[in-house]
Design a protein around this motif. Sequence first.
Motif, PDB file in Angstrom:
ATOM      1  N   LEU A   1       0.817  -1.214   0.000  1.00 40.27           N
ATOM      2  CA  LEU A   1       0.000   0.000   0.000  1.00 40.27           C
ATOM      3  C   LEU A   1       0.853   1.268   0.000  1.00 40.27           C
ATOM      4  O   LEU A   1       0.595   2.203  -0.764  1.00 40.27           O
ATOM      5  CB  LEU A   1      -0.951  -0.020   1.204  1.00 40.27           C
ATOM      6  N   THR A   2       1.901   1.316   0.820  1.00 38.42           N
ATOM      7  CA  THR A   2       2.742   2.523   0.793  1.00 38.42           C
ATOM      8  C   THR A   2       3.509   2.599  -0.527  1.00 38.42           C
ATOM      9  O   THR A   2       3.774   3.680  -1.037  1.00 38.42           O
ATOM     10  CB  THR A   2       3.722   2.549   1.975  1.00 38.42           C
ATOM     11  N   GLY A   3       3.850   1.426  -1.080  1.00 32.17           N
ATOM     12  CA  GLY A   3       4.513   1.416  -2.384  1.00 32.17           C
ATOM     13  C   GLY A   3       3.602   1.989  -3.460  1.00 32.17           C
ATOM     14  O   GLY A   3       4.033   2.780  -4.308  1.00 32.17           O
ATOM     15  N   LEU A   4       2.335   1.620  -3.407  1.00 32.37           N
ATOM     16  CA  LEU A   4       1.374   2.174  -4.378  1.00 32.37           C
ATOM     17  C   LEU A   4       1.219   3.678  -4.163  1.00 32.37           C
ATOM     18  O   LEU A   4       1.125   4.451  -5.131  1.00 32.37           O
ATOM     19  CB  LEU A   4       0.010   1.491  -4.220  1.00 32.37           C
ATOM     20  N   ALA A   5       1.194   4.092  -2.894  1.00 30.17           N
ATOM     21  CA  ALA A   5       1.054   5.523  -2.596  1.00 30.17           C
ATOM     22  C   ALA A   5       2.180   6.301  -3.261  1.00 30.17           C
ATOM     23  O   ALA A   5       1.954   7.336  -3.888  1.00 30.17           O
ATOM     24  CB  ALA A   5       1.057   5.748  -1.085  1.00 30.17           C
ATOM     25  N   ALA A   6       3.405   5.773  -3.124  1.00 27.68           N
ATOM     26  CA  ALA A   6       4.539   6.457  -3.744  1.00 27.68           C
ATOM     27  C   ALA A   6       4.459   6.363  -5.263  1.00 27.68           C
ATOM     28  O   ALA A   6       4.666   7.352  -5.973  1.00 27.68           O
ATOM     29  CB  ALA A   6       5.845   5.860  -3.234  1.00 27.68           C
ATOM     30  N   ALA A   7       4.123   5.184  -5.769  1.00 29.12           N
ATOM     31  CA  ALA A   7       4.151   4.979  -7.221  1.00 29.12           C
ATOM     32  C   ALA A   7       3.164   5.899  -7.931  1.00 29.12           C
ATOM     33  O   ALA A   7       3.495   6.550  -8.924  1.00 29.12           O
ATOM     34  CB  ALA A   7       3.845   3.520  -7.552  1.00 29.12           C
ATOM     35  N   VAL A   8       1.946   5.988  -7.404  1.00 27.11           N
ATOM     36  CA  VAL A   8       0.941   6.780  -8.115  1.00 27.11           C
ATOM     37  C   VAL A   8       1.301   8.265  -8.051  1.00 27.11           C
ATOM     38  O   VAL A   8       1.149   9.012  -9.021  1.00 27.11           O
ATOM     39  CB  VAL A   8      -0.480   6.491  -7.571  1.00 27.11           C
ATOM     40  N   ALA A   9       1.846   8.693  -6.915  1.00 27.72           N
ATOM     41  CA  ALA A   9       2.226  10.103  -6.808  1.00 27.72           C
ATOM     42  C   ALA A   9       3.422  10.413  -7.697  1.00 27.72           C
ATOM     43  O   ALA A   9       3.441  11.427  -8.402  1.00 27.72           O
ATOM     44  CB  ALA A   9       2.550  10.444  -5.355  1.00 27.72           C
ATOM     45  N   PHE A  10       4.412   9.512  -7.674  1.00 29.73           N
ATOM     46  CA  PHE A  10       5.617   9.780  -8.464  1.00 29.73           C
ATOM     47  C   PHE A  10       5.310   9.761  -9.957  1.00 29.73           C
ATOM     48  O   PHE A  10       5.989  10.418 -10.745  1.00 29.73           O
ATOM     49  CB  PHE A  10       6.711   8.744  -8.147  1.00 29.73           C
ATOM     50  N   ARG A  11       4.303   8.990 -10.350  1.00 27.68           N
ATOM     51  CA  ARG A  11       3.921   8.993 -11.756  1.00 27.68           C
ATOM     52  C   ARG A  11       3.546  10.395 -12.220  1.00 27.68           C
ATOM     53  O   ARG A  11       3.792  10.790 -13.346  1.00 27.68           O
ATOM     54  CB  ARG A  11       2.714   8.076 -11.973  1.00 27.68           C
ATOM     55  N   ALA A  12       2.914  11.160 -11.321  1.00 30.09           N
ATOM     56  CA  ALA A  12       2.523  12.528 -11.677  1.00 30.09           C
ATOM     57  C   ALA A  12       3.621  13.519 -11.303  1.00 30.09           C
ATOM     58  O   ALA A  12       3.412  14.716 -11.379  1.00 30.09           O
ATOM     59  CB  ALA A  12       1.226  12.898 -10.964  1.00 30.09           C
TER      60      ALA A  12
END
Lengths: 514, 360
Positions: B71-82
């Motif tokens: 979940l924290t990995g997804l939090a970072a991934a989706v934000a870093f994508r933008a």
Amino acid sequence: MANTGSQSVPVLKLEGITKRFGKLTANSDVSLELRPGEILALLGENGAGKTTLMNILFGHYVADEGKVFVGTKDKLSELQPGSPNAALEAGVGMVHQHFTLAENLSALDNILLGTEKLTSLGSSHVSARQKLEQLMLRSGLSVNLDTPVAQLSVGEKQRVEILKALYRDARVLVLDEPTAVLTPQESETLFETLKKLTADGLGIIFISHKLAEVIASSHRIAILRAGRKVADLPTKGSDQRQLAELMVGHEVAETVRDPKDAGDTLLELRGVSAGHGREVLRNVDLELKAGEILGIAGVSGNGQTTLARVITGLVTAASGSMTLDKRDVSKASVRQMLQAGLARIPEDRHRDGVVGAMSVSENLAIETIRAPENQKLGLLRFSAMRERARRQIEAFDIRCQSENSPARLLSGGNIQKIVLARSLEADPRVVLAAQPSRGLDVGATSDVHRRLLVAREGGAGVILISEDLDELMRLSDRIAVIHRGVLSKAEGTEKLDRATLGMQMAGHSEGDAA
Amino acid sequence: MIRLEPRGPVAVSRMIVVSLAAGGAALVLAAIPMLFAGLSVFEAYALMIKGAFGSLFAFTEMLTRATPLILTGLAAAVAFRAKLWNIGAEGQLYAGALAAVAVGTGAISLPSAALIPLVIFAGALAGGLVMLGPTLLKTRLGVDEVVTTLLLNFVILLFVQMMLEGPMKDPMGMGWPQSEPILDEAALPKLLARMRIHWGLVIALGAALAVYFLLKKTVWGFEIRAVGENANAARHAGIPVTTTFIRVGLISGALAGLAGVGEVAGLKGYLTADLSPGFGYSGIVVAMLAGLSPIGVVFAALFIASIFVGADSMSRATGVSNYLADLIVAMALLCVLVSGLFLRFKIRIVGRNAGQEVSE
């Protein structure tokens, strides 16, 4: 004219230069001679091999075959390949299109930079200054040596670059697209200066794609196409059409504008002020009618960018109003302007035109991503997007591997075609074209021009922001000039000539434009 | 001279190979200090593998550890994508946990079919709202979100400590700074009897699929990718950049908040100030290892969790500090960052004369 004694030893001789990059042959058996006191124009499209050839001359690359000779006194000696230092020592100077000056140093420091030994810092300024002042007197290149470069105008910076080369006793001077950033008056001054310089036996090569100035200012023209030298002819007796065809390799469709009456007012700006600093707009009035091309002439950095941003909807004007089809759009967003029928060709197509990492088809759909043809309930309709992309790739001749390749892999001309395809396909009401042919070769430029004229025929109003007077005079029905954020009243192109426009672009008052 | 040639589009298969190679290289590099410590490398790694996969218990422990990391990995991934640099997942995780405790310890009494979703929603909302602040500061005032999100972590942790010492302190807690326990009706059910593995894993896997779907198939995802890759062009094309940032900030914060919900309502049962051993920060490593791919995040989280759980077990058996796990994880991150170069460029060793590209 030139004192090109045909008996004299050339100052520069390239012999059978061939350079390959993998499968691509950038230069193929190119030979070139430059005589003392001669101005040689090097013409060619993007990718024709001009830059590679000059980089070989400067030792940035080593040729696979062929040699470079530099004439010293009465004999030719071979230039050590692959050594920029050897080129500099042999008296080859170059003025790049993008200046290589340290902005915070004075003109003098910039000129001396790299010529002094570490141990002698500062000690030779007096003699250097004397030498430079003599140079300036002889050549007419006047610059205040103590001004920081940041405060100099573009034309002055170029003079510093030339002085830098001359200070190092250049006997061959290469200028890469020297007039790209100058007003017509500045360009004329530059060419007069260059002619003066040749009197001392300096040989000059200038790279250009502006045919008019090549014919006006050179003694001889060499044309490169696909890496080969396809022509080497005296300037006298050559004409633009012939040169263009030699450059492209086939006939160039000439864009002709049929005179016709303009329709109703489409876009109107009243007293618009916006922006700040160099990119300011002051109380701008502008009226664009259906079926006309309105040219906006001006040297870059006089408010064109802000004007385009205001019309695009990226910036809201601080004061004044803007209407499109009689509707107030002063505060419209980019998306609202798009929906109202505005098509845009941005000035910087790599920065504003495409998302490099996204595919060609995504870039073609990006402006209408929320339209029903691209999405349903928030889900993207990929197959529809790709199908439309394939059609547009075909219709606009976008050269790419497929609609799925990332846009960044495309050349500048093809990126411009993506922009054209997505903005012009939907029959726009207003087309805002900012520097649409900047950096494009002859073929791509003529394609852009043709499409703008087609849009005009279709009843759209086109705003053409450009620095290229030839382009403006050829395409525009009316032309207004922007200088320091003030837009002049648009006049019919028939009533205008290059000289008047040039004066206005320079703002009348600039002394160096005279 | 070494020359880098840009590659074309990167195939998914190549990305997977490079990620695996990076993980392997990390294990090899970490073996060097193990040798100095006088360990048998193979034995140590065998112990680690046994510790993470050797039994059903070990395996479920590893999955339990992977749950918040996904979940924290997804939090970072989706934000870093933008290109919204959310470094604050740790704080958002605690905010989510705090909200879960606030709702789930008796303040509201509902049957579990209603209370569990409410706890989950509260945690996600709290995480999202915590991220909303830095996002608005960025879009309105241009404040660097790296600084604000990072510093907010400490603010929130201190706030949690204050709550645990004060209003939310468990009166039955024998004086320990901990919250009241989550009601049974509010707790996420266990997946297996007598194991700690809980429904949080299902939520995490569902979230990974949802983020994948969001980025790949939806208009929102298109806009997020466009803003992340070239915000200027996105703005020019009429994409609402500010709204997109806010959207991404809320989603990212909510995902991190969910991690906190899982830890408190699925695993621990009550909130303490040491709920997370840095899951928020490890999430950044997970996202980078995964190349910001939501599906990749799942595998990267499993990898990191195996290292942590395996190293714990190995250190118990050999007496080597389990800091070795941190070392391997750090090595893996470095290897992945370096391998990114291989993904984007072909590396060729050539003569001095070949240099720059030829235009067109």
